[in-house]
Motif scaffolding. Structure first.
Motif, PDB file in Angstrom:
ATOM      1  N   LYS A 299      -0.710   9.684   2.084  1.00 53.68           N
ATOM      2  CA  LYS A 299      -2.130   9.366   2.029  1.00 53.68           C
ATOM      3  C   LYS A 299      -2.333   7.954   2.562  1.00 53.68           C
ATOM      4  CE  LYS A 299      -5.959   9.183  -1.205  1.00 53.68           C
ATOM      5  NZ  LYS A 299      -6.354   9.321  -2.598  1.00 53.68           N
ATOM      6  N   ILE A 300      -3.323   7.792   3.420  1.00 54.40           N
ATOM      7  CA  ILE A 300      -3.615   6.479   3.980  1.00 54.40           C
ATOM      8  C   ILE A 300      -4.818   5.916   3.233  1.00 54.40           C
ATOM      9  CG2 ILE A 300      -4.310   5.216   6.038  1.00 54.40           C
ATOM     10  CD1 ILE A 300      -2.818   7.277   7.684  1.00 54.40           C
ATOM     11  N   HIS A 301      -4.611   4.783   2.581  1.00 51.23           N
ATOM     12  CA  HIS A 301      -5.662   4.140   1.804  1.00 51.23           C
ATOM     13  C   HIS A 301      -6.416   3.145   2.672  1.00 51.23           C
ATOM     14  CE1 HIS A 301      -4.068   5.827  -1.918  1.00 51.23           C
ATOM     15  NE2 HIS A 301      -2.859   5.449  -1.527  1.00 51.23           N
TER      16      HIS A 301
ATOM     17  N   THR B  74       4.612   2.336  -3.030  1.00 52.53           N
ATOM     18  CA  THR B  74       3.457   1.979  -2.208  1.00 52.53           C
ATOM     19  C   THR B  74       3.029   0.549  -2.488  1.00 52.53           C
ATOM     20  OG1 THR B  74       2.698   4.272  -2.156  1.00 52.53           O
ATOM     21  CG2 THR B  74       1.075   2.579  -1.626  1.00 52.53           C
TER      22      THR B  74
ATOM     23  N   GLN C 107      -4.146  -1.375   7.894  1.00 50.43           N
ATOM     24  CA  GLN C 107      -3.309  -0.198   8.088  1.00 50.43           C
ATOM     25  C   GLN C 107      -2.537  -0.333   9.386  1.00 50.43           C
ATOM     26  OE1 GLN C 107      -5.873   3.190   8.033  1.00 50.43           O
ATOM     27  NE2 GLN C 107      -6.555   2.829   5.958  1.00 50.43           N
TER      28      GLN C 107
END
Length: 117
Positions: free
Chosen positions: A3-5, A36, A52
């Motif tokens: 999952k990309i936060h 993470t 990111q």
């Protein structure tokens, strides 16, 4: 798939961690894994920010300048694609394989066949 936060979420998590200095509490509160959080701490230490990382997918082109190649391809006369390889090497100054040339032509959606009378 991981999952990309968002960057805002990452900043909130890191602010909480910096205040509390307690990794387990921060992970439980925001629902992120310990690895993470450790990765984000390391990322901030190394780069100074939490943006990111850019994910580059696919195979890179071996031809460095695609615009010049496209102009070269459209202006050069040849009968077979194999005839284009020495012309390419002469023009651009580095060698390329037949499969790399074919791959680039397909990706640029250029015609492989040229009929010149």
């Amino acid at each position: 798939m991981p999952k990309i936060h968002s960057t805002d979420f990452r900043n909130k998590v890191m602010e909480h961690y910096k205040i509390s200095l307690h990794k387990s509490d921060t992970c439980k509160r925001f629902g992120v894994s310990r690895t993470t959080l450790n990765d984000w701490i390391r990322l901030e230490e190394n780069t100074g920010f939490l943006d990111q990382p850019k994910i580059i997918s696919g195979r890179p082109f071996l031809i460095k300048d695609l615009k010049s190649f496209k102009m070269f391809y459209e202006s050069t006369t040849f009968k077979k694609l194999k005839d284009l390889i020495p012309l390419f090497e002469q023009k651009f100054g580095y060698s390329i394989s037949y499969s790399s040339l074919l791959y680039t032509i397909r990706k640029l959606k250029l015609s492989k066949k040229k009929d010149f009378c």
